[in-house]
Scaffold this motif. Structure first.
Motif, PDB file in Angstrom:
ATOM      1  N   SER A   1       0.836  -1.199   0.000  1.00 53.62           N
ATOM      2  CA  SER A   1       0.000   0.000   0.000  1.00 53.62           C
ATOM      3  C   SER A   1       0.875   1.255   0.000  1.00 53.62           C
ATOM      4  N   GLU A   2       0.254   2.401  -0.218  1.00 52.38           N
ATOM      5  CA  GLU A   2       1.025   3.641  -0.240  1.00 52.38           C
ATOM      6  C   GLU A   2       1.598   3.943   1.145  1.00 52.38           C
ATOM      7  N   ASP A   3       2.905   4.025   1.217  1.00 53.50           N
ATOM      8  CA  ASP A   3       3.631   4.334   2.472  1.00 53.50           C
ATOM      9  C   ASP A   3       3.376   3.309   3.574  1.00 53.50           C
TER      10      ASP A   3
ATOM     11  N   GLN B   1       4.254  -1.090  -6.543  1.00 49.44           N
ATOM     12  CA  GLN B   1       4.442  -0.053  -5.525  1.00 49.44           C
ATOM     13  C   GLN B   1       3.294   0.945  -5.643  1.00 49.44           C
ATOM     14  N   SER B   2       2.532   1.143  -4.606  1.00 48.91           N
ATOM     15  CA  SER B   2       1.487   2.171  -4.653  1.00 48.91           C
ATOM     16  C   SER B   2       2.149   3.544  -4.610  1.00 48.91           C
ATOM     17  N   MET B   3       1.963   4.300  -5.678  1.00 52.52           N
ATOM     18  CA  MET B   3       2.529   5.651  -5.808  1.00 52.52           C
ATOM     19  C   MET B   3       4.040   5.673  -5.583  1.00 52.52           C
ATOM     20  N   SER B   4       4.721   4.654  -6.105  1.00 52.44           N
ATOM     21  CA  SER B   4       6.198   4.572  -6.063  1.00 52.44           C
ATOM     22  C   SER B   4       6.755   4.601  -4.642  1.00 52.44           C
ATOM     23  N   THR B   5       6.036   3.959  -3.706  1.00 53.29           N
ATOM     24  CA  THR B   5       6.528   3.887  -2.325  1.00 53.29           C
ATOM     25  C   THR B   5       6.749   2.432  -1.911  1.00 53.29           C
TER      26      THR B   5
ATOM     27  N   TYR C   1      -0.542  11.721 -13.184  1.00 53.54           N
ATOM     28  CA  TYR C   1       0.249  11.328 -12.020  1.00 53.54           C
ATOM     29  C   TYR C   1       1.652  11.934 -12.074  1.00 53.54           C
TER      30      TYR C   1
END
Length: 291
Positions: free
Chosen positions: A128-130, A158-162, A215
Protein backbone atom coordinates in the motif's frame (compact mmCIF):
# COMPACT_ATOMS: atom_id res chain seq x y z
CA UNK A 1 6.92 -18.29 -22.51
CA UNK A 2 8.18 -15.13 -24.14
CA UNK A 3 8.56 -14.59 -27.88
CA UNK A 4 12.07 -13.11 -28.14
CA UNK A 5 11.54 -11.83 -31.67
CA UNK A 6 9.70 -8.66 -30.61
CA UNK A 7 9.01 -6.06 -27.97
CA UNK A 8 7.40 -6.78 -24.60
CA UNK A 9 5.15 -4.61 -22.45
CA UNK A 10 6.20 -5.70 -18.97
CA UNK A 11 3.11 -4.72 -16.93
CA UNK A 12 -0.36 -4.64 -18.47
CA UNK A 13 -3.96 -5.72 -17.99
CA UNK A 14 -6.10 -7.17 -20.75
CA UNK A 15 -8.97 -8.19 -18.49
CA UNK A 16 -9.30 -6.61 -15.05
CA UNK A 17 -12.25 -5.71 -12.84
CA UNK A 18 -11.61 -3.36 -9.92
CA UNK A 19 -15.09 -1.84 -10.25
CA UNK A 20 -16.45 -3.41 -7.01
CA UNK A 21 -13.75 -1.67 -4.98
CA UNK A 22 -13.56 1.55 -7.02
CA UNK A 23 -17.33 1.86 -7.64
CA UNK A 24 -16.84 2.75 -11.30
CA UNK A 25 -17.72 0.68 -14.35
CA UNK A 26 -14.73 2.29 -16.10
CA UNK A 27 -12.53 0.05 -13.91
CA UNK A 28 -13.94 -3.08 -15.58
CA UNK A 29 -11.70 -3.60 -18.59
CA UNK A 30 -13.45 -6.30 -20.60
CA UNK A 31 -14.35 -4.85 -24.02
CA UNK A 32 -13.20 -7.77 -26.12
CA UNK A 33 -13.39 -6.40 -29.67
CA UNK A 34 -11.67 -3.15 -28.68
CA UNK A 35 -8.88 -5.07 -26.98
CA UNK A 36 -8.48 -7.27 -30.07
CA UNK A 37 -8.11 -4.12 -32.15
CA UNK A 38 -5.51 -2.76 -29.72
CA UNK A 39 -3.49 -6.00 -29.83
CA UNK A 40 -3.51 -6.06 -33.62
CA UNK A 41 -2.23 -2.48 -33.70
CA UNK A 42 0.64 -3.01 -31.24
CA UNK A 43 1.79 -6.06 -33.17
CA UNK A 44 2.13 -3.88 -36.28
CA UNK A 45 4.61 -1.86 -34.20
CA UNK A 46 6.77 -4.83 -33.23
CA UNK A 47 5.17 -5.77 -29.89
CA UNK A 48 4.96 -9.53 -29.50
CA UNK A 49 4.40 -10.03 -25.77
CA UNK A 50 2.13 -8.64 -23.09
CA UNK A 51 2.89 -9.50 -19.47
CA UNK A 52 -0.63 -9.63 -18.04
CA UNK A 53 -0.30 -9.03 -14.28
CA UNK A 54 -3.95 -9.37 -13.32
CA UNK A 55 -4.06 -12.00 -10.60
CA UNK A 56 -6.65 -13.71 -8.44
CA UNK A 57 -9.35 -11.40 -7.04
CA UNK A 58 -8.57 -8.62 -9.56
CA UNK A 59 -10.89 -9.98 -12.23
CA UNK A 60 -8.43 -12.29 -13.95
CA UNK A 61 -10.10 -14.16 -16.81
CA UNK A 62 -7.85 -16.75 -18.50
CA UNK A 63 -10.61 -17.84 -20.91
CA UNK A 64 -10.88 -14.25 -22.17
CA UNK A 65 -7.10 -14.18 -22.67
CA UNK A 66 -7.16 -17.52 -24.48
CA UNK A 67 -9.63 -16.09 -26.99
CA UNK A 68 -7.56 -12.92 -27.36
CA UNK A 69 -4.46 -15.00 -28.12
CA UNK A 70 -6.35 -17.16 -30.61
CA UNK A 71 -8.01 -14.24 -32.41
CA UNK A 72 -5.05 -11.84 -32.60
CA UNK A 73 -1.85 -13.89 -32.28
CA UNK A 74 -0.49 -11.77 -29.43
CA UNK A 75 1.61 -13.70 -26.89
CA UNK A 76 0.38 -13.18 -23.33
CA UNK A 77 2.12 -14.22 -20.10
CA UNK A 78 -0.33 -14.69 -17.23
CA UNK A 79 0.25 -14.16 -13.53
CA UNK A 80 -0.45 -15.74 -10.17
CA UNK A 81 -0.63 -14.07 -6.79
CA UNK A 82 -2.60 -11.50 -4.83
CA UNK A 83 -2.57 -7.71 -5.13
CA UNK A 84 -2.81 -5.34 -2.10
CA UNK A 85 -5.01 -4.60 0.91
CA UNK A 86 -8.57 -3.90 -0.21
CA UNK A 87 -8.27 -6.50 -2.98
CA UNK A 88 -7.63 -9.67 -0.97
CA UNK A 89 -10.14 -12.51 -0.54
CA UNK A 90 -11.17 -13.05 3.08
CA UNK A 91 -9.47 -16.44 3.31
CA UNK A 92 -6.01 -14.99 2.67
CA UNK A 93 -5.91 -13.57 6.20
CA UNK A 94 -6.13 -16.99 7.85
CA UNK A 95 -3.75 -18.76 5.44
CA UNK A 96 -0.04 -19.24 6.03
CA UNK A 97 2.59 -18.05 3.54
CA UNK A 98 3.23 -21.68 2.68
CA UNK A 99 -0.45 -22.33 1.95
CA UNK A 100 -0.66 -19.23 -0.25
CA UNK A 101 2.49 -20.33 -2.07
CA UNK A 102 1.03 -23.74 -2.85
CA UNK A 103 -1.79 -22.07 -4.76
CA UNK A 104 0.71 -20.04 -6.77
CA UNK A 105 2.82 -23.11 -7.53
CA UNK A 106 -0.27 -25.01 -8.64
CA UNK A 107 -1.21 -22.26 -11.11
CA UNK A 108 2.34 -22.24 -12.51
CA UNK A 109 2.78 -26.00 -12.77
CA UNK A 110 -0.76 -27.26 -13.41
CA UNK A 111 -2.41 -24.23 -14.99
CA UNK A 112 -5.26 -21.83 -14.39
CA UNK A 113 -8.64 -23.32 -13.67
CA UNK A 114 -10.81 -23.85 -16.72
CA UNK A 115 -8.04 -22.89 -19.11
CA UNK A 116 -5.19 -24.40 -21.10
CA UNK A 117 -2.94 -21.56 -19.91
CA UNK A 118 -0.46 -21.61 -17.05
CA UNK A 119 0.80 -18.69 -15.00
CA UNK A 120 4.42 -17.86 -15.75
CA UNK A 121 4.84 -14.71 -13.62
CA UNK A 122 4.37 -14.23 -9.87
CA UNK A 123 2.67 -10.85 -9.68
CA UNK A 124 1.38 -8.25 -9.44
CA UNK A 125 2.06 -8.47 -5.71
CA UNK A 126 2.08 -5.18 -3.91
CA UNK A 127 2.32 -2.86 -0.96
CA UNK A 128 0.00 0.00 0.00
CA UNK A 129 1.03 3.64 -0.24
CA UNK A 130 3.63 4.33 2.47
CA UNK A 131 2.62 1.09 4.22
CA UNK A 132 3.47 -2.60 3.90
CA UNK A 133 0.80 -4.47 5.81
CA UNK A 134 1.43 -7.83 7.53
CA UNK A 135 -0.79 -9.61 4.99
CA UNK A 136 0.94 -7.94 2.06
CA UNK A 137 4.25 -9.08 3.54
CA UNK A 138 2.85 -12.60 3.90
CA UNK A 139 1.96 -12.61 0.19
CA UNK A 140 5.56 -11.57 -0.60
CA UNK A 141 6.86 -14.41 1.56
CA UNK A 142 4.56 -16.77 -0.34
CA UNK A 143 5.83 -15.37 -3.63
CA UNK A 144 9.39 -16.05 -2.53
CA UNK A 145 8.51 -19.65 -1.70
CA UNK A 146 6.77 -20.09 -5.08
CA UNK A 147 9.69 -18.49 -6.91
CA UNK A 148 12.27 -20.72 -5.22
CA UNK A 149 10.15 -23.76 -6.09
CA UNK A 150 9.42 -22.86 -9.73
CA UNK A 151 12.06 -20.34 -10.81
CA UNK A 152 9.43 -17.98 -12.17
CA UNK A 153 10.10 -14.21 -11.83
CA UNK A 154 8.42 -11.89 -9.34
CA UNK A 155 6.74 -8.65 -10.47
CA UNK A 156 5.70 -6.14 -7.81
CA UNK A 157 3.38 -3.18 -7.37
CA UNK A 158 4.44 -0.05 -5.53
CA UNK A 159 1.49 2.17 -4.65
CA UNK A 160 2.53 5.65 -5.81
CA UNK A 161 6.20 4.57 -6.06
CA UNK A 162 6.53 3.89 -2.32
CA UNK A 163 7.88 0.92 -0.30
CA UNK A 164 10.13 -0.53 -3.01
CA UNK A 165 13.06 -0.67 -0.58
CA UNK A 166 10.99 -2.66 1.91
CA UNK A 167 9.82 -5.03 -0.84
CA UNK A 168 13.41 -5.71 -1.89
CA UNK A 169 14.62 -6.20 1.68
CA UNK A 170 11.85 -8.73 2.40
CA UNK A 171 12.50 -10.69 -0.80
CA UNK A 172 16.24 -10.72 -0.16
CA UNK A 173 15.65 -11.96 3.39
CA UNK A 174 13.46 -14.71 1.89
CA UNK A 175 16.31 -15.93 -0.32
CA UNK A 176 15.29 -14.44 -3.67
CA UNK A 177 18.02 -13.35 -6.10
CA UNK A 178 17.36 -9.81 -7.26
CA UNK A 179 17.99 -10.72 -10.90
CA UNK A 180 14.61 -12.52 -10.74
CA UNK A 181 12.68 -9.49 -9.44
CA UNK A 182 11.16 -6.49 -11.17
CA UNK A 183 9.82 -3.59 -9.11
CA UNK A 184 6.73 -1.97 -10.57
CA UNK A 185 5.49 1.62 -10.74
CA UNK A 186 8.83 3.35 -10.20
CA UNK A 187 7.68 6.32 -12.28
CA UNK A 188 4.90 8.03 -10.33
CA UNK A 189 6.90 10.66 -8.46
CA UNK A 190 10.31 12.31 -8.17
CA UNK A 191 12.34 9.49 -6.62
CA UNK A 192 15.54 9.22 -8.64
CA UNK A 193 17.78 8.35 -5.68
CA UNK A 194 15.29 5.64 -4.64
CA UNK A 195 15.43 4.15 -8.15
CA UNK A 196 19.24 4.21 -8.09
CA UNK A 197 19.26 2.36 -4.76
CA UNK A 198 16.93 -0.31 -6.15
CA UNK A 199 18.98 -0.73 -9.32
CA UNK A 200 22.13 -1.12 -7.25
CA UNK A 201 20.49 -4.09 -5.49
CA UNK A 202 20.45 -5.86 -8.88
CA UNK A 203 16.72 -5.95 -9.63
CA UNK A 204 14.85 -4.59 -12.62
CA UNK A 205 12.78 -1.41 -12.34
CA UNK A 206 9.69 -0.63 -14.37
CA UNK A 207 8.70 2.67 -15.89
CA UNK A 208 5.29 1.16 -16.44
CA UNK A 209 2.70 3.94 -16.12
CA UNK A 210 3.74 5.67 -19.33
CA UNK A 211 1.00 7.98 -20.55
CA UNK A 212 -0.44 8.61 -17.09
CA UNK A 213 0.57 12.25 -17.17
CA UNK A 214 -1.93 13.24 -14.50
CA UNK A 215 0.25 11.33 -12.02
CA UNK A 216 3.66 12.24 -13.41
CA UNK A 217 4.65 13.78 -16.77
CA UNK A 218 6.12 11.61 -19.50
CA UNK A 219 8.74 14.29 -20.11
CA UNK A 220 10.15 13.53 -16.64
CA UNK A 221 9.88 9.78 -17.22
CA UNK A 222 11.90 10.13 -20.41
CA UNK A 223 14.49 12.38 -18.78
CA UNK A 224 14.97 9.92 -15.91
CA UNK A 225 15.33 6.95 -18.27
CA UNK A 226 17.85 8.88 -20.39
CA UNK A 227 19.92 9.71 -17.31
CA UNK A 228 19.82 6.10 -16.11
CA UNK A 229 20.94 4.90 -19.54
CA UNK A 230 23.81 7.40 -19.47
CA UNK A 231 24.84 5.89 -16.14
CA UNK A 232 24.83 2.36 -17.58
CA UNK A 233 21.63 0.96 -16.08
CA UNK A 234 19.80 0.23 -19.35
CA UNK A 235 19.98 -3.55 -18.82
CA UNK A 236 17.72 -3.25 -15.74
CA UNK A 237 14.89 -1.04 -17.05
CA UNK A 238 11.59 -2.09 -18.68
CA UNK A 239 8.62 -0.17 -20.06
CA UNK A 240 4.83 -0.45 -20.03
CA UNK A 241 1.60 1.56 -19.66
CA UNK A 242 -0.46 -0.29 -17.00
CA UNK A 243 -3.72 0.12 -18.89
CA UNK A 244 -6.56 -0.72 -16.50
CA UNK A 245 -9.64 1.23 -17.60
CA UNK A 246 -12.05 1.30 -20.51
CA UNK A 247 -11.28 5.00 -20.88
CA UNK A 248 -7.60 4.15 -21.53
CA UNK A 249 -8.47 2.42 -24.82
CA UNK A 250 -8.05 4.36 -28.06
CA UNK A 251 -11.63 3.79 -29.23
CA UNK A 252 -12.92 5.22 -25.95
CA UNK A 253 -10.87 8.39 -26.22
CA UNK A 254 -7.78 7.15 -24.36
CA UNK A 255 -4.16 6.95 -25.46
CA UNK A 256 -4.34 3.24 -26.32
CA UNK A 257 -1.61 0.62 -26.08
CA UNK A 258 0.26 1.88 -29.17
CA UNK A 259 1.05 5.23 -27.49
CA UNK A 260 4.20 3.77 -25.95
CA UNK A 261 5.70 3.01 -29.37
CA UNK A 262 4.18 5.91 -31.32
CA UNK A 263 4.77 8.73 -28.83
CA UNK A 264 6.97 7.72 -25.90
CA UNK A 265 9.76 6.02 -27.85
CA UNK A 266 10.27 9.16 -30.00
CA UNK A 267 10.33 11.17 -26.75
CA UNK A 268 13.09 8.91 -25.44
CA UNK A 269 15.04 9.51 -28.64
CA UNK A 270 14.66 13.27 -28.19
CA UNK A 271 16.28 12.82 -24.77
CA UNK A 272 19.23 10.97 -26.31
CA UNK A 273 18.23 7.33 -25.82
CA UNK A 274 19.48 5.43 -28.86
CA UNK A 275 17.92 2.58 -30.84
CA UNK A 276 20.06 -0.10 -29.20
CA UNK A 277 19.08 1.11 -25.74
CA UNK A 278 15.40 1.19 -26.71
CA UNK A 279 15.69 -2.39 -27.96
CA UNK A 280 17.33 -3.31 -24.65
CA UNK A 281 14.46 -1.80 -22.62
CA UNK A 282 11.67 -3.30 -24.72
CA UNK A 283 13.15 -6.57 -25.98
CA UNK A 284 16.37 -7.85 -24.38
CA UNK A 285 15.51 -7.13 -20.74
CA UNK A 286 12.00 -8.65 -20.71
CA UNK A 287 13.29 -11.68 -22.63
CA UNK A 288 16.00 -12.21 -20.02
CA UNK A 289 13.64 -11.88 -17.04
CA UNK A 290 10.43 -13.47 -18.30
CA UNK A 291 11.89 -15.88 -20.85
Amino acid sequence: MIDATGYTYCHEHLHIDLSPQKHAIDCRLDQYELLCDEMREVQKRGVRNIVEVTNSFMGRNPQFIEDLIDDTGINVLLSTGFYIEGFFPDEIYSMSASQIAQGMIREIEDGLEGSRLKASVIGEIGSSEDHFSPTEQKVFQAAAIAHLETGRPISTHQSMSTMGKQQIELLKKSGVEMTSVTIGHCDLRDNFDHILWMLDQGCYVQFDTIGKNSYYPDSKRAASIALLCQRGYEKQIMLSMDITRRSHLKANGGLGFSYLIDEFVPLLKQHGVNDLQISTLLQSNPTRLFG
